[in-house]
Design an enzyme around this catalytic site. Structure first.
Site, PDB file in Angstrom:
ATOM      1  N   LYS A  70      44.608  57.223  -1.656  1.00  0.00           N
ATOM      2  CA  LYS A  70      43.540  56.622  -2.468  1.00  0.00           C
ATOM      3  C   LYS A  70      44.124  56.067  -3.760  1.00  0.00           C
ATOM      4  O   LYS A  70      45.035  56.669  -4.350  1.00  0.00           O
ATOM      5  CB  LYS A  70      42.517  57.734  -2.771  1.00  0.00           C
ATOM      6  N   SER A 104      33.504  58.574  -3.075  1.00  0.00           N
ATOM      7  CA  SER A 104      34.263  57.427  -3.524  1.00  0.00           C
ATOM      8  C   SER A 104      35.516  57.129  -2.688  1.00  0.00           C
ATOM      9  O   SER A 104      36.059  56.034  -2.806  1.00  0.00           O
ATOM     10  CB  SER A 104      34.672  57.619  -4.986  1.00  0.00           C
ATOM     11  N   SER A 126      33.555  63.383  -2.795  1.00  0.00           N
ATOM     12  CA  SER A 126      34.184  62.110  -2.440  1.00  0.00           C
ATOM     13  C   SER A 126      35.163  62.131  -1.277  1.00  0.00           C
ATOM     14  O   SER A 126      35.576  61.069  -0.812  1.00  0.00           O
ATOM     15  CB  SER A 126      34.896  61.529  -3.655  1.00  0.00           C
TER      16      SER A 126
HETATM   17  N1  GLN Z   1      29.516  60.656  -5.998  1.00  0.00           N
HETATM   18  C1  GLN Z   1      29.939  61.594  -6.966  1.00  0.00           C
HETATM   19  C2  GLN Z   1      30.109  60.923  -8.300  1.00  0.00           C
HETATM   20  O1  GLN Z   1      29.888  59.783  -8.371  1.00  0.00           O
HETATM   21  C3  GLN Z   1      31.214  62.261  -6.533  1.00  0.00           C
HETATM   22  C4  GLN Z   1      32.385  61.408  -6.703  1.00  0.00           C
HETATM   23  C5  GLN Z   1      33.661  62.107  -6.436  1.00  0.00           C
HETATM   24  O2  GLN Z   1      33.694  63.154  -5.790  1.00  0.00           O
HETATM   25  N2  GLN Z   1      34.727  61.537  -6.964  1.00  0.00           N
HETATM   26  O3  GLN Z   1      30.466  61.500  -9.255  1.00  0.00           O
END
Ligand code: GLN
Length: 494
Positions: free
Chosen positions: A79, A154, A178
């Site tokens: 990532k 994400s 994420s």
């Molecule tokens: N969707 C969650 C956020 O926006 C989790 C994102 C993540 O785990 N990086 O914070």
């Protein structure tokens, strides 16, 4: 041998080790696949074709001279929030568009030390803030199962790349879901280890008390293999745990005896898509009837999902998570000031405050700005006690609920997300609805626990449905075995 792209990371590693194929052959096959499919999918921000081929050649010669590592020659993707000293590390943000990291993330270095070939960096929501991979300067990634839908986020680029066979496996990061939510949306396995089990060094920080790096893979054994490689104490990350790393693969096929599986009642409210609820209950049934597990009802009262007076969903855990995550984000993102990293406004003649504010206004996307503002607010002198301190207390209550639940069971079984993959654009205009995509994953980060998402079935319209297993701190070995039991018994179409 099956088509090289169909092999799991473990199978590919073994095929390379046995001389049935080579890393060069596998790497070329993946690079060709990326070339022909990524215009459609948008899973990669950057591909390191030349470097990957070179690394593949060196993996093949290491194999020949008997010094192959655990991932010798296996092509993987990471990532774009993990630093590499080659290429760019952008976090899918304009502010880091030209940033070149001076050192690798420990997880990336460990993959390479084990012989993995890094194919490239995958798309994500900007600074990992989002649940759909739509908040990216690169544009959205598409779900390989249905190109009109999001891959989740994400780590949506990593999930899509694994699901579309553009790499053998990938790394993601998980601050509130994420890794697990995109894994569920794309029909793959996503594993978030215990906080501190894996080094965060070189992972661009979002919420430092929540962030975890973990594998996104075709199956549970691959998740065990990658976790094995990346786990362990790192002197460069003081929050990494100084605990021995068990051999996660050694007993992966051994079922857990006298297994007790807890179903948290709060996670099966009307917020959950009935088709997903039915799939999870079916999984519980399989554990009970075919695998001899005992199913127990448990309660996580502070993670419950309510409806407010207007019928809208609300949850202490979501409120608590977004205060903690945004507070930490606003502090972590203060370092992007136009002087140290990445983008700086081209305007001249500005005083320093104007330069900072222009740079940040130009460099950050809308969602990131929203979070910086909210996080700055919740940390400000007059509101700190009302928001941040209160959230920290709720965080403790959430953790206590899990501790209590684990007195009655070994692992928890629950959904990963309230819905299957939603359409591109469906939630992007409504941040609060988007935040609710995380209702079943964020408590795990608040409590620091390990959680794994694995495929559990398909919806009527052929979209993947994932299920989540959550274990106590440092229970990775058992959790992976419990996940493997289901994977083996269900032979779930993925
Ligand atoms: N969707 C969650 C956020 O926006 C989790 C994102 C993540 O785990 N990086 O914070």
């Amino acid at each position: 041998m099956a088509d090289i792209l169909d092999l799991s990371a473990l199978e590919l590693r073994d095929a390379i080790a046995a001389g049935e194929t080579s890393s060069v052959e596998a790497t070329e096959a993946y690079l060709d696949e990326i070339e022909s499919t990524d215009g459609r999918l948008g899973a990669f921000n950057e591909v390191y074709a030349e470097r990957a081929s070179e690394r593949a050649r060196s993996a093949d010669s290491k194999r020949a001279d008997g010094s192959a590592g655990e991932l010798c020659g296996v092509p993987v993707a990471v990532k774009d929030v993990l630093c590499t000293p080659y290429g760019h590390t952008t976090c899918s943000s304009k502010i880091l568009a030209n940033f070149r990291a001076p050192y690798p993330a420990t997880t990336v270095a460990k993959l390479e030390d084990a012989g993995a070939v890094i194919l490239g960096k995958t798309n994500c929501d900007e600074f990992a803030m989002g649940s759909s991979t739509e908040n990216s300067t690169r544009g959205p990634t598409r779900n390989p199962r249905d190109l009109d839908r999001v891959p989740g986020g994400s780590s949506g680029g990593s999930a899509a790349a694994v699901a579309a066979c553009q790499c053998a496996a990938a790394l993601g990061s998980d601050t509130g879901g994420s890794i697990r939510q995109p894994a569920a949306f794309c029909g793959i396995v996503g594993f978030k280890p215990t906080y501190g089990r894996v080094s965060r060094y070189g992972l661009v920080a979002y919420g430092s008390s929540l962030d975890a790096v973990g594998p996104m893979t075709r199956n549970v054994s691959d998740a065990a293999l990658l976790t094995q490689v990346i786990a362990g104490k790192d002197p460069k990350d003081s929050t990494s745990l100084d605990e021995p790393v068990p051999d996660y693969l050694a007993n992966i096929e051994t079922p857990v005896e006298s297994l007790r599986i807890g179903l948290p009642g709060e996670f099966f409210s009307d917020a959950l898509d009935p088709e997903i609820a039915a799939t999870i209950r079916k999984a519980a049934d399989l554990y009970k009837k075919s695998l001899g597990a005992k199913i127990v009802d448990v309660s996580l009262p502070h993670s419950r999902i309510d409806r407010d007076g207007n019928g809208d969903l609300s949850s202490y855990a979501v409120a608590c998570y977004y205060i903690v995550a945004m507070s930490e984000a606003s502090s972590n993102l203060a370092r992007y000031d136009g002087a140290h990293y990445g983008h700086r406004t081209p305007e001249s003649g500005l005083d320093i405050v104007e330069m900072y504010s222009k740079t940040r206004a130009e460099g950050f996307g809308e969602e990131v700005k929203r979070r910086i503002m909210l996080g700055t607010y919740t940390l400000s002198a007059g509101y700190y006690d009302a928001y941040y301190n209160k959230a920290m207390k709720v965080r403790r209550l959430i953790k206590n609920d899990f501790d209590k639940a684990f007195e009655a069971c070994d692992v928890l079984l629950c959904p990963v997300a309230p819905t299957t993959a939603f359409a591109i654009g469906e939630k992007s205009g409504d941040p609060l609805t988007m935040y609710l995509a995380d209702i079943y994953t964020i408590s795990v980060n608040l409590a620091g626990l390990p959680g794994i998402a694995i495929p559990a079935g398909l919806s009527k319209n052929a979209l993947p449905i994932g299920m989540q297993l959550i274990g106590p701190l440092l229970s990775e070995e058992k959790l992976l075995r419990v996940a493997r039991m289901f994977e083996k018994a269900s032979a779930c179409p993925s």
